[in-house]
Write an enzyme that holds these catalytic residues in place. Sequence first.
Site, PDB file in Angstrom:
ATOM      1  CB  SER A   1     -12.840 -25.662  78.220  1.00 16.65           C
ATOM      2  OG  SER A   1     -12.890 -24.741  78.957  1.00 16.65           O
TER       3      SER A   1
ATOM      4  CB  THR B   1     -31.603 -70.316  75.512  1.00 15.55           C
ATOM      5  OG1 THR B   1     -31.530 -71.539  74.355  1.00 15.55           O
ATOM      6  CG2 THR B   1     -33.175 -69.901  76.103  1.00 15.55           C
ATOM      7  CG  HIS B   2     -28.043 -71.624  73.471  1.00 15.08           C
ATOM      8  ND1 HIS B   2     -26.679 -70.976  74.284  1.00 15.08           N
ATOM      9  CD2 HIS B   2     -28.778 -71.556  74.758  1.00 15.08           C
ATOM     10  CE1 HIS B   2     -26.815 -71.388  75.106  1.00 15.08           C
ATOM     11  NE2 HIS B   2     -28.276 -72.153  75.601  1.00 15.08           N
TER      12      HIS B   2
ATOM     13  CB  SER C   1     -29.464 -50.549  48.834  1.00 13.38           C
ATOM     14  OG  SER C   1     -28.356 -51.068  47.736  1.00 13.38           O
TER      15      SER C   1
ATOM     16  CE  LYS D   1     -29.921 -54.749  52.084  1.00 18.11           C
ATOM     17  NZ  LYS D   1     -28.314 -54.884  51.584  1.00 18.11           N
TER      18      LYS D   1
ATOM     19  CG  ASN E   1     -30.138 -51.146  53.600  1.00 14.41           C
ATOM     20  OD1 ASN E   1     -30.141 -52.422  53.883  1.00 14.41           O
ATOM     21  ND2 ASN E   1     -29.919 -50.389  53.114  1.00 14.41           N
TER      22      ASN E   1
ATOM     23  CD  GLU F   1     -27.565 -51.944  59.572  1.00 14.23           C
ATOM     24  OE1 GLU F   1     -26.712 -52.380  58.702  1.00 14.23           O
ATOM     25  OE2 GLU F   1     -28.254 -51.201  58.817  1.00 14.23           O
TER      26      GLU F   1
ATOM     27  CE1 TYR G   1     -10.898 -28.728  87.751  1.00 17.34           C
ATOM     28  CE2 TYR G   1      -8.805 -27.400  87.846  1.00 17.34           C
ATOM     29  CZ  TYR G   1      -9.538 -27.511  87.197  1.00 17.34           C
ATOM     30  OH  TYR G   1     -10.150 -27.660  85.402  1.00 17.34           O
TER      31      TYR G   1
HETATM   32  N1  ARG Z   1     -12.480 -24.309  82.808  1.00 15.74           N
HETATM   33  C1  ARG Z   1     -12.115 -25.121  83.999  1.00 15.74           C
HETATM   34  C2  ARG Z   1     -12.807 -26.424  84.064  1.00 15.74           C
HETATM   35  O1  ARG Z   1     -13.458 -27.321  83.436  1.00 15.74           O
HETATM   36  C3  ARG Z   1     -12.936 -24.358  85.330  1.00 15.74           C
HETATM   37  C4  ARG Z   1     -12.158 -24.646  86.533  1.00 15.74           C
HETATM   38  C5  ARG Z   1     -10.590 -24.199  86.738  1.00 15.74           C
HETATM   39  N2  ARG Z   1     -10.224 -23.527  87.425  1.00 15.74           N
HETATM   40  C6  ARG Z   1      -9.155 -23.677  88.011  1.00 15.74           C
HETATM   41  N3  ARG Z   1      -8.128 -23.538  88.734  1.00 15.74           N
HETATM   42  N4  ARG Z   1      -7.850 -23.684  86.659  1.00 15.74           N
HETATM   43  O2  ARG Z   1     -12.509 -27.657  84.715  1.00 15.74           O
END
Ligand code: ARG
Length: 462
Positions: free
Chosen positions: A27, A159-160, A281, A287, A289, A294, A321
């Site tokens: 991560s 309204t509408h 544009s 134009k 825009n 948007e 967890y």
């Molecule tokens: N990178 C993990 C997360 O974001 C951290 C926690 C990991 N804990 C574990 N028991 N593997 O959730």
Amino acid sequence: MTKSANTMWGGRFAAGPDAIMEAINASIGYDRRLAPQDIAGSRAHAAMLAATGIISDSDAEAIREGLLTVLSEIETGEFPFSTALEDIHMNVEARLRDLIGEPAGRLHTARSRNDQVAVDFRLWVRDQCDQADEALAALQKALLGQAEAGADWVMPGFTHLQTAQPVTWGHHMLAYVEMFARDRSRFADARKRMNVSPLGCAALAGTSFPIDRDMTAHALGFDAPMANSLDAVADRDFALEFLASASICAMHLSRLAEELVIWSSAQFRFVKMSDKWSTGSSIMPQKRNPDAAELIRAKIGRIFGANVALMTVMKGLPLTYSKDMQEDKEQTFDAADNLILAVAAMTGMVADMTANREALKTAAASGFSTATDLADWLVRALGLPFRDAHHVTGSLVAMAESKGCDLPDLTLEDMQTVHEGITQDVFDVLGVENSVASRTSYGGTAPSQVRAQIAGWKEVLK
Ligand code: ARG
């Protein structure tokens, strides 16, 4: 070639992970954003470990200095992030070990990545609540500026998306000031509930070390330590409350964006966006825009999506967890970034746009917008029951429609053919200015009401 086992838990493993295992598991690509929170959490934890005599003061000092070095390496972009080290927690700890050696190994006493990530993410989301609040306050001020400039400008109320009754521009702007005030209070409520500390809950069951959870909670600005260690490491409802509040706020932004798209069209011409907030544009020279409006309208989908995604991640997980929960971060980051960006863009657009007073007024007077005023007059002046007055007015609208004119253009004689009691006085209520000026009930569209509301908001937002 077999990779060597992870240094954090290598004791039990002979070989390192498959490359694809590493890819799905890591991560660090996104949770590096949690570095400042991770380091703040570790500093609080280390100080507490020393204060309770669990580690020595000299180790705590080495850890503190090492963490400051890590933080500055991250800030200057020199930090050697490693995918093999999976996440921000292990990247920081491994670097700390490189820098200070053995004392680094004592930092993780009485702690787990489970409480660590819960702390880091809570701190990050808490900060986003504050940023959203600040951004929304600026948007409210921009809307208030518009309201003040045109407190008594008449425009059609819909309204509408059909012309309903005339309202004032100031009143319409203030409607959004109210919505964004509720959004701010939702973020504030969520912030209050999330401001408790998971630190010291360790993996899930707490710890046998004599830690001081009040101390770390206090150091990190939390109101108190969380009371149940299982809940503390398993819960992500703080992030969901943020995303739910963000989704409602985003919905409001999208409605305003939609109005700006409609209003800036050649058919409406209610507002003109400044050059800064318009795009041209490449083929059609005429134009202008409203791209920012948007894009705000479109980006809202990501925020709703993040909310649904995290609800879905969490809904089937047994306590406590599970690694599924690592998927809480990336979309929350994206949602928060896009919310803040959308609010900022909306603030700029609103502050810079010019309402077209004449076009608003012309539109306000079309579509028989004072028909309700006529019906009310029949009730007040002639004592008709409202249902009968509604019927008489309907006939007058039909008459005007067939003559191709508006209600105030009918002659008194025309009107008397529908109801003989009608007098010249009726014309006093048929103009749009008269109509809005008469709506003096609390919260109504009369300029006097709108000015009172503006004065109140100026106090609140100053
Ligand atoms: N990178 C993990 C997360 O974001 C951290 C926690 C990991 N804990 C574990 N028991 N593997 O959730």
